[in-house]
Design an enzyme around this catalytic site. Structure first.
Site, short mmCIF file in Angstrom:
data_model
loop_
_atom_site.label_atom_id
_atom_site.label_comp_id
_atom_site.label_asym_id
_atom_site.label_seq_id
_atom_site.Cartn_x
_atom_site.Cartn_y
_atom_site.Cartn_z
N ASP A 97 26.63 21.29 7.70
CA ASP A 97 25.23 20.86 7.67
C ASP A 97 24.89 20.41 6.25
OD1 ASP A 97 22.62 20.35 8.24
OD2 ASP A 97 22.11 22.38 8.89
N ILE A 98 25.09 19.11 6.00
CA ILE A 98 24.91 18.57 4.65
C ILE A 98 23.75 17.59 4.55
CG2 ILE A 98 27.34 18.93 4.07
CD1 ILE A 98 27.76 15.90 4.52
N LYS A 99 23.31 17.03 5.68
CA LYS A 99 22.15 16.13 5.78
C LYS A 99 22.14 15.05 4.70
CE LYS A 99 19.05 19.37 8.15
NZ LYS A 99 19.82 20.64 8.01
N ARG A 100 23.25 14.36 4.55
CA ARG A 100 23.31 13.28 3.58
C ARG A 100 22.61 12.04 4.13
NH1 ARG A 100 24.54 17.34 0.93
NH2 ARG A 100 26.39 17.48 -0.38
#
Length: 288
Positions: A97-100
């Site tokens: 879960d990095i939401k780049r």
């Protein structure tokens, strides 16, 4: 080719739709579990491994939120890597879960960083609000079988600030985003009938649940919002398709389950919570 999304669909069919979120803060660890000679990151890895061992038989996947590890600097990033490696060793799918959400060469570097090398994961989360060219650099990896989950309609109260704004044609902003991503995802369909480009659809706003599920019937959903954020099994069931087609994340609800089960060891409590959650969602699906 069997894609990672196909494998996730298969995992949900076998073990259910629970996604265990390893958003692990050092304060979540029981005091008696901490070892003073170890760093915070090393203690977190031990805790995460115990949670994984206890829940891998009743979890469709795990999700690791990178911010909790970044906050601890290099010690935390080593814990992040070791946690990813440990999950991968079990064969259970893992979402980073990095939401780049950036474009061009920057996005290419993010894709390389999280789809290969030290921080490789099966899936990553992305934010699309800079446009489709913020998603495109990940597609070469997706075409090779990796998966992405892109934010469409989130579970937080602030979703109303932008995502629910109405367009001239009557759609919400989140409808427009979802429609464009759905179209983009048709180029990477898997054997299971689901695209490798999945959607993040929050489970706390349920008014449009049936419509969203029907609108994106071949998109796999990552569904946050269960438990601590207020989403119920009855809410969540409407976003699934015959109990599949999505995974339902719970982080604090699982990691801190021992606080609500006095006398129960934390890993056993996490397992108990996953079983309760899985059964509640299944029962709600059966009633639809």
């Amino acid at each position: 080719m069997m894609t990672n999304m196909d494998k996730l669909h298969q995992a949900v069919a076998q073990r259910g739709p629970v996604c265990v979120g390893l958003d692990t803060d050092i304060s979540y660890l029981p005091q008696e579990f901490l070892r003073s000679e170890l760093t915070a990151g090393e203690n977190i890895v031990r805790f995460n491994q115990a949670i994984v061992d206890a829940t891998k038989g009743v979890a469709g996947c795990f999700k690791v939120q990178i911010a909790y590890y970044e906050a601890l600097g290099l010690d935390g990033m080593m814990a992040y890597k070791k946690t990813l490696d440990y999950i991968k060793s079990t064969g259970v799918p893992v979402i980073a879960d990095i939401k780049r959400g950036d474009i061009a060469k920057t996005a290419e570097m993010y894709a390389k960083a999280h789809f290969s090398g030290d921080f490789e994961a099966d899936f990553i989360t992305l934010a699309p609000y800079m446009g489709l060219d913020s998603i495109q650099p990940y597609m070469p990896f997706v075409e090779q079988g990796k998966g992405v989950f892109v934010l469409v309609r989130t579970s937080n109260p602030g979703a109303k600030d932008f995502e629910y704004e109405k367009l001239a044609d009557g759609r919400h902003v989140y409808d427009m985003v979802g429609d464009k991503l759905h179209q983009m995802g048709l180029s990477c369909m898997g054997e299971s009938g689901y695209s490798s480009l999945g959607l993040v659809i929050g489970g706390t706003h349920i008014e449009e649940a049936t419509e969203i599920r029907a609108r994106y019937k071949d998109s796999f959903f990552l569904i946050p919002g269960y438990g601590a954020q207020g989403g119920t099994a009855q809410d969540i069931a409407q976003y699934l398709s015959n109990g599949n087609g999505g995974v339902v994340n719970s982080s604090r609800g699982v990691l801190l389950a021992y606080k609500k089960q006095p006398g129960v060891e934390f890993a056993q409590a996490a397992y108990n919570e996953c079983v309760t959650m899985k059964e509640a969602i299944q029962n709600a699906c059966n009633l639809l």
